[in-house]
Design a protein around this motif. Structure first.
Motif, PDB file in Angstrom:
ATOM      1  N   LEU A 482       0.832  -1.205   0.000  1.00  0.00           N
ATOM      2  CA  LEU A 482       0.000   0.000   0.000  1.00  0.00           C
ATOM      3  C   LEU A 482       0.866   1.255   0.000  1.00  0.00           C
ATOM      4  O   LEU A 482       0.582   2.213  -0.735  1.00  0.00           O
ATOM      5  N   PHE A 483       1.920   1.248   0.776  1.00  0.00           N
ATOM      6  CA  PHE A 483       2.810   2.411   0.832  1.00  0.00           C
ATOM      7  C   PHE A 483       3.431   2.673  -0.537  1.00  0.00           C
ATOM      8  O   PHE A 483       3.566   3.834  -0.958  1.00  0.00           O
ATOM      9  N   ALA A 484       3.790   1.618  -1.255  1.00  0.00           N
ATOM     10  CA  ALA A 484       4.383   1.780  -2.587  1.00  0.00           C
ATOM     11  C   ALA A 484       3.366   2.383  -3.560  1.00  0.00           C
ATOM     12  O   ALA A 484       3.722   3.226  -4.394  1.00  0.00           O
ATOM     13  N   VAL A 485       2.098   1.945  -3.468  1.00  0.00           N
ATOM     14  CA  VAL A 485       1.074   2.482  -4.365  1.00  0.00           C
ATOM     15  C   VAL A 485       0.813   3.954  -4.050  1.00  0.00           C
ATOM     16  O   VAL A 485       0.680   4.787  -4.962  1.00  0.00           O
ATOM     17  N   LEU A 486       0.754   4.307  -2.755  1.00  0.00           N
ATOM     18  CA  LEU A 486       0.525   5.704  -2.385  1.00  0.00           C
ATOM     19  C   LEU A 486       1.673   6.594  -2.875  1.00  0.00           C
ATOM     20  O   LEU A 486       1.443   7.728  -3.305  1.00  0.00           O
ATOM     21  N   GLU A 487       2.889   6.078  -2.813  1.00  0.00           N
ATOM     22  CA  GLU A 487       4.026   6.836  -3.345  1.00  0.00           C
ATOM     23  C   GLU A 487       3.908   6.993  -4.852  1.00  0.00           C
ATOM     24  O   GLU A 487       4.214   8.061  -5.404  1.00  0.00           O
ATOM     25  N   ASN A 488       3.427   5.954  -5.523  1.00  0.00           N
ATOM     26  CA  ASN A 488       3.257   6.012  -6.971  1.00  0.00           C
ATOM     27  C   ASN A 488       2.209   7.056  -7.350  1.00  0.00           C
ATOM     28  O   ASN A 488       2.351   7.779  -8.347  1.00  0.00           O
ATOM     29  N   VAL A 489       1.137   7.140  -6.542  1.00  0.00           N
ATOM     30  CA  VAL A 489       0.106   8.160  -6.785  1.00  0.00           C
ATOM     31  C   VAL A 489       0.731   9.551  -6.686  1.00  0.00           C
ATOM     32  O   VAL A 489       0.493  10.418  -7.542  1.00  0.00           O
ATOM     33  N   GLN A 490       1.523   9.769  -5.640  1.00  0.00           N
ATOM     34  CA  GLN A 490       2.158  11.081  -5.468  1.00  0.00           C
ATOM     35  C   GLN A 490       3.073  11.417  -6.637  1.00  0.00           C
ATOM     36  O   GLN A 490       3.041  12.529  -7.167  1.00  0.00           O
ATOM     37  N   ARG A 491       3.894  10.452  -7.063  1.00  0.00           N
ATOM     38  CA  ARG A 491       4.813  10.695  -8.175  1.00  0.00           C
ATOM     39  C   ARG A 491       4.043  10.984  -9.462  1.00  0.00           C
ATOM     40  O   ARG A 491       4.441  11.839 -10.260  1.00  0.00           O
ATOM     41  N   SER A 492       2.965  10.244  -9.678  1.00  0.00           N
ATOM     42  CA  SER A 492       2.192  10.427 -10.912  1.00  0.00           C
ATOM     43  C   SER A 492       1.520  11.787 -10.953  1.00  0.00           C
ATOM     44  O   SER A 492       1.409  12.408 -12.014  1.00  0.00           O
ATOM     45  N   ALA A 493       1.080  12.260  -9.774  1.00  0.00           N
ATOM     46  CA  ALA A 493       0.365  13.532  -9.735  1.00  0.00           C
ATOM     47  C   ALA A 493       1.311  14.729  -9.815  1.00  0.00           C
ATOM     48  O   ALA A 493       1.010  15.720 -10.495  1.00  0.00           O
ATOM     49  N   GLY A 495       4.814  14.542 -10.564  1.00  0.00           N
ATOM     50  CA  GLY A 495       5.900  14.400 -11.523  1.00  0.00           C
ATOM     51  C   GLY A 495       7.237  14.759 -10.914  1.00  0.00           C
ATOM     52  O   GLY A 495       7.535  14.444  -9.758  1.00  0.00           O
ATOM     53  N   ASN A 496       8.054  15.456 -11.690  1.00  0.00           N
ATOM     54  CA  ASN A 496       9.399  15.812 -11.218  1.00  0.00           C
ATOM     55  C   ASN A 496       9.399  17.003 -10.259  1.00  0.00           C
ATOM     56  O   ASN A 496      10.450  17.412  -9.790  1.00  0.00           O
ATOM     57  N   GLN A 497       8.200  17.563  -9.986  1.00  0.00           N
ATOM     58  CA  GLN A 497       8.138  18.735  -9.116  1.00  0.00           C
ATOM     59  C   GLN A 497       8.281  18.377  -7.637  1.00  0.00           C
ATOM     60  O   GLN A 497       8.545  19.238  -6.814  1.00  0.00           O
ATOM     61  N   VAL A 498       8.121  17.098  -7.304  1.00  0.00           N
ATOM     62  CA  VAL A 498       8.167  16.704  -5.899  1.00  0.00           C
ATOM     63  C   VAL A 498       9.610  16.725  -5.398  1.00  0.00           C
ATOM     64  O   VAL A 498      10.526  16.185  -6.020  1.00  0.00           O
ATOM     65  N   ASN A 499       9.818  17.423  -4.290  1.00  0.00           N
ATOM     66  CA  ASN A 499      11.159  17.508  -3.706  1.00  0.00           C
ATOM     67  C   ASN A 499      11.476  16.298  -2.847  1.00  0.00           C
ATOM     68  O   ASN A 499      12.610  15.829  -2.808  1.00  0.00           O
ATOM     69  N   ALA A 500      10.474  15.815  -2.129  1.00  0.00           N
ATOM     70  CA  ALA A 500      10.650  14.646  -1.266  1.00  0.00           C
ATOM     71  C   ALA A 500       9.375  13.831  -1.299  1.00  0.00           C
ATOM     72  O   ALA A 500       8.287  14.349  -1.072  1.00  0.00           O
ATOM     73  N   THR A 501       9.494  12.565  -1.608  1.00  0.00           N
ATOM     74  CA  THR A 501       8.322  11.686  -1.669  1.00  0.00           C
ATOM     75  C   THR A 501       7.941  11.256  -0.260  1.00  0.00           C
ATOM     76  O   THR A 501       8.654  11.492   0.712  1.00  0.00           O
ATOM     77  N   ILE A 502       6.794  10.586  -0.160  1.00  0.00           N
ATOM     78  CA  ILE A 502       6.371  10.090   1.152  1.00  0.00           C
ATOM     79  C   ILE A 502       7.354   9.049   1.683  1.00  0.00           C
ATOM     80  O   ILE A 502       7.459   8.859   2.891  1.00  0.00           O
ATOM     81  N   ARG A 503       8.078   8.390   0.774  1.00  0.00           N
ATOM     82  CA  ARG A 503       9.102   7.447   1.250  1.00  0.00           C
ATOM     83  C   ARG A 503      10.197   8.193   1.992  1.00  0.00           C
ATOM     84  O   ARG A 503      10.691   7.738   3.023  1.00  0.00           O
ATOM     85  N   ASP A 504      10.607   9.332   1.480  1.00  0.00           N
ATOM     86  CA  ASP A 504      11.653  10.108   2.129  1.00  0.00           C
ATOM     87  C   ASP A 504      11.224  10.612   3.501  1.00  0.00           C
ATOM     88  O   ASP A 504      12.042  10.700   4.419  1.00  0.00           O
ATOM     89  N   ARG A 505       9.940  10.905   3.650  1.00  0.00           N
ATOM     90  CA  ARG A 505       9.476  11.542   4.892  1.00  0.00           C
ATOM     91  C   ARG A 505       8.859  10.557   5.886  1.00  0.00           C
ATOM     92  O   ARG A 505       9.013  10.736   7.100  1.00  0.00           O
ATOM     93  N   TYR A 506       8.160   9.558   5.374  1.00  0.00           N
ATOM     94  CA  TYR A 506       7.325   8.763   6.280  1.00  0.00           C
ATOM     95  C   TYR A 506       7.624   7.266   6.288  1.00  0.00           C
ATOM     96  O   TYR A 506       6.938   6.511   6.976  1.00  0.00           O
ATOM     97  N   TYR A 507       8.637   6.808   5.540  1.00  0.00           N
ATOM     98  CA  TYR A 507       8.843   5.363   5.473  1.00  0.00           C
ATOM     99  C   TYR A 507       9.089   4.762   6.850  1.00  0.00           C
ATOM    100  O   TYR A 507       8.507   3.726   7.212  1.00  0.00           O
ATOM    101  N   GLY A 508       9.958   5.376   7.648  1.00  0.00           N
ATOM    102  CA  GLY A 508      10.277   4.827   8.962  1.00  0.00           C
ATOM    103  C   GLY A 508       9.064   4.690   9.844  1.00  0.00           C
ATOM    104  O   GLY A 508       8.850   3.646  10.471  1.00  0.00           O
ATOM    105  N   ALA A 509       8.249   5.756   9.907  1.00  0.00           N
ATOM    106  CA  ALA A 509       7.058   5.707  10.755  1.00  0.00           C
ATOM    107  C   ALA A 509       6.024   4.736  10.196  1.00  0.00           C
ATOM    108  O   ALA A 509       5.366   4.001  10.950  1.00  0.00           O
ATOM    109  N   HIS A 528      -4.155  13.957  -4.566  1.00  0.00           N
ATOM    110  CA  HIS A 528      -3.353  13.586  -5.734  1.00  0.00           C
ATOM    111  C   HIS A 528      -4.204  12.866  -6.772  1.00  0.00           C
ATOM    112  O   HIS A 528      -4.054  13.091  -7.985  1.00  0.00           O
ATOM    113  N   LEU A 529      -5.131  12.017  -6.300  1.00  0.00           N
ATOM    114  CA  LEU A 529      -6.012  11.310  -7.237  1.00  0.00           C
ATOM    115  C   LEU A 529      -6.938  12.290  -7.948  1.00  0.00           C
ATOM    116  O   LEU A 529      -7.260  12.112  -9.136  1.00  0.00           O
ATOM    117  N   GLY A 530      -7.383  13.334  -7.223  1.00  0.00           N
ATOM    118  CA  GLY A 530      -8.234  14.328  -7.849  1.00  0.00           C
ATOM    119  C   GLY A 530      -7.540  15.018  -9.009  1.00  0.00           C
ATOM    120  O   GLY A 530      -8.141  15.277 -10.065  1.00  0.00           O
TER     121      GLY A 530
END
Length: 604
Positions: A482-493, A495-509, A528-530
């Motif tokens: 699920l975490f991988a899919v949510l990250e994919n949604v963020q990247r798709s929405a 694109g290259n504008q994201v400075n830090a993905t949810i993996r960078d910020r929230y993977y540990g937690a 992001h889905l919207g």
């Protein structure tokens, strides 16, 4: 057992006439110059015997009488030594005069009454030599503190190689000048022989003292018992001590042609075979060396390793690869690590070549994960490198790994036992700290959990999946997906504008305390889905379907925390799901697979 195996290997190599292996009482040492003597003891010349084939001359290895084990005392060597002993001159020693007198006294005592003309020439030279003569040719300042041997002018044989010198050396070893040496039953050979008080030094173990260290050593009263001192506490004959240290130094020698020595973290590993003939032993040692230290994926040796592991996993004989390979060939693997002035035994494994090949094949099966991040199963060293920090623009360094981790991992691979308990914790810690979940790190998590389950340590009924398993009901595995899919949604929405993905910020937690993170991540994902529904409707529907399929397999509530084993399954699920998107070939995602620095070596 270790010393007996080394002693037996020494005897076999000696019978085969192994080049560079010294007989009892001799050892290969670095010699730079030879002093040429006239029969009456006059100095004729000093010739350099160094190797001049490289950019600069280097000393040549010669078999000379075994050197004395020096600490702070003055102990001259027989028929060779450095200039402070032989000539009484030195650039560093402040007691060169005393060292030269000791060298002179030893030879006057041992060679008294000799009839050999060359040995008589040496005695004459020592009686007339004056250190002041060193200031004139043929001597020069470069010679100070170099090792010297002697040769009679007009002869090719060095003095220490002459039969008369060897007889004198044998008398010296038998006790001449060493009165009162203890005798007893040797623990290695079982024979009643003179016992070694001090064992010869072992050189070549990374991190140990450059002058050599010991496996067997007693230097304090607290280490002794029943009034015995030093070597008497572990009675080993002088011959056996010489044999095991000589062959171990032979195995530890540095050079591109030595295929029986590899470095795994802080452990220096040597191995050898016990076979009917030298060719069979060499073939077995070559194969085991390639399996322990995997060669480049595109090499011929790598293809042979893959074939051997495939044969072993199917129970097929190794002679199908090479007629000289025999499954029943006895193999010995010894891991050594530095420990102050001593050497620690990191691990000791024995078994047949077939048994070791099967254990290595099982290790590959445990570590296998899809998509496979390598062509040849990685050696222990490459796996340990995956647990060290990834610094931008720099290759990972083994110095950053925990000292004993590589050795313990190698022990587990060779014995078929559990991987080190700290390996999973170190891997997960690195994933959380630098946010890089590479194929190598995912494979480590999968291998550790798979081996625990196979050996009955982990009671989880569900197998650890090799590839993406959408039917898995394990909550931690599904949360990773699920975490991988949510990250994919963020990247798709974004694109290259994201400075830090949810993996960078929230993977540990997310991997440790899912209930504190996933509700918030799911709410943000709707935004992001919207955005995706406006630009890429089909891709948005696909991602929503993936989220729904994963969430429906979870319970009503997210787990408050995950055990360390479940955090490993979380990492595996994340890896499987994140890699699956690269196989779809969907134009909606322009991302390319991410590979950390540690994997670049594995994929090269």
């Amino acid at each position: 057992m270790i010393l007996q195996a080394l002693h037996g290997y020494y005897q076999r190599l000696l019978e085969r006439g192994e080049p560079g292996l010294s007989p009892f009482g001799y050892s290969p040492e670095k010699i730079s110059y030879a002093i040429l003597l006239a029969p009456d003891g006059r100095l004729v010349d000093v010739s350099s015997i160094r190797d001049h084939s490289g950019k600069k001359p280097v000393p040549r290895l010669l078999n000379v009488p075994q050197p004395e084990k020096r600490t702070v005392g003055i102990k001259p060597n027989f028929l060779w030594d450095k200039t402070s002993y032989v000539l009484g001159v030195s650039a560093t020693s402040k007691r060169a005069d005393k060292e030269h007198e000791a060298f002179k006294a030893l030879h006057l005592q041992i060679l008294a009454g000799t009839d050999d003309p060359a040995l008589k020439a040496l005695l004459a030279f020592l009686s007339i030599w004056n250190p002041e003569r060193f200031k004139a040719p043929p001597f020069n300042e470069e010679m100070r503190d170099a090792n010297l041997v002697f040769r009679l002018d007009g002869e090719a044989m060095y003095l220490h190689e002459r039969p008369a010198a060897q007889l004198a050396r044998a008398r010296l070893l038998a006790g001449a000048g060493n009165e009162g040496s203890a005798t007893g039953e040797c623990l290695v050979t079982g024979e009643h022989l003179p016992l070694a008080r001090l064992h010869p030094p072992i050189k070549g173990v990374n991190g140990a003292q450059s002058s050599g260290a010991s496996i067997v050593s007693f230097n304090l009263e607290s280490f002794g018992s029943y009034g015995k001192s030093q070597g008497e506490n572990a009675p080993i004959s002088e011959q056996a001590a010489f044999a095991y240290t000589t062959v171990l130094n032979h195995l530890l020698r540095r050079g591109e042609h030595n295929r029986q020595r590899i470095q795994v973290g802080d452990a220096t590993v040597v191995f050898w075979a016990e076979a009917a003939d030298a060719d069979e032993a060499a073939t077995a040692e070559s194969l085991l060396g390639d399996m322990l230290n995997a060669p480049p994926d595109d090499s011929q040796e790598a293809g042979r390793v893959r074939e051997a592991l495939e044969k072993a996993s199917k129970g097929r004989p190794l002679r199908d690869i090479d007629p000289k390979l025999h499954d029943e060939t006895r193999m010995y693997v010894l891991g050594l690590a530095p420990n102050a002035s001593r050497i620690s035994i990191r691990f000791w494994q024995t078994g047949t070549l077939g048994d070791l090949a099967q254990r290595l094949a099982q290790h590959e099966a445990d570590m296998r994960i899809e998509p496979v991040p390598w062509k040849t199963a990685p050696a222990a060293r490459r796996l340990v490198l995956a647990t060290v920090p990834n610094r931008e623009g720099a290759m990972p360094k083994m110095d950053d790994a925990f000292n004993n981790l590589a050795g313990e991992l190698m022990r587990a691979i060779l014995s078929g036992g559990l991987y080190p308990q700290s390996l999973l914790a170190n891997t997960l810690m690195r994933i959380r700290s630098d946010g890089n979940l590479s194929g190598m790190r995912a494979a480590l998590c999968k291998g550790i959990l798979a081996r625990q389950r196979r050996l009955g340590i982990n009671t989880n009924d569900e197998e650890v999946p090799v590839s993406l398993d959408k039917q898995s009901l394990n909550p931690a595995y599904r949360l990773g997906r699920l975490f991988a899919v949510l990250e994919n949604v963020q990247r798709s929405a974004l694109g290259n504008q994201v400075n830090a993905t949810i993996r960078d910020r929230y993977y540990g937690a997310a991997s440790a305390t899912p209930a504190s993170v996933f509700p918030m991540l799911l709410r943000n994902t709707q935004n992001h889905l919207g955005k995706l529904r406006k630009d890429k409707v089909g891709w948005a529907v696909t991602l929503e379907r993936d989220i729904r399929e994963i969430v429906e397999g979870l319970g009503e509530r997210f787990p408050r925390s995950l055990r360390i084993e479940d955090q490993g399954r979380f990492a595996i699920g994340y890896y499987h799901q994140s890699q699956a998107r690269f196989n779809k070939g969907d134009d909606a995602n322009d991302s390319t697979p991410e590979t950390d620095v540690a994997d670049q070596g594995a994929l090269a």
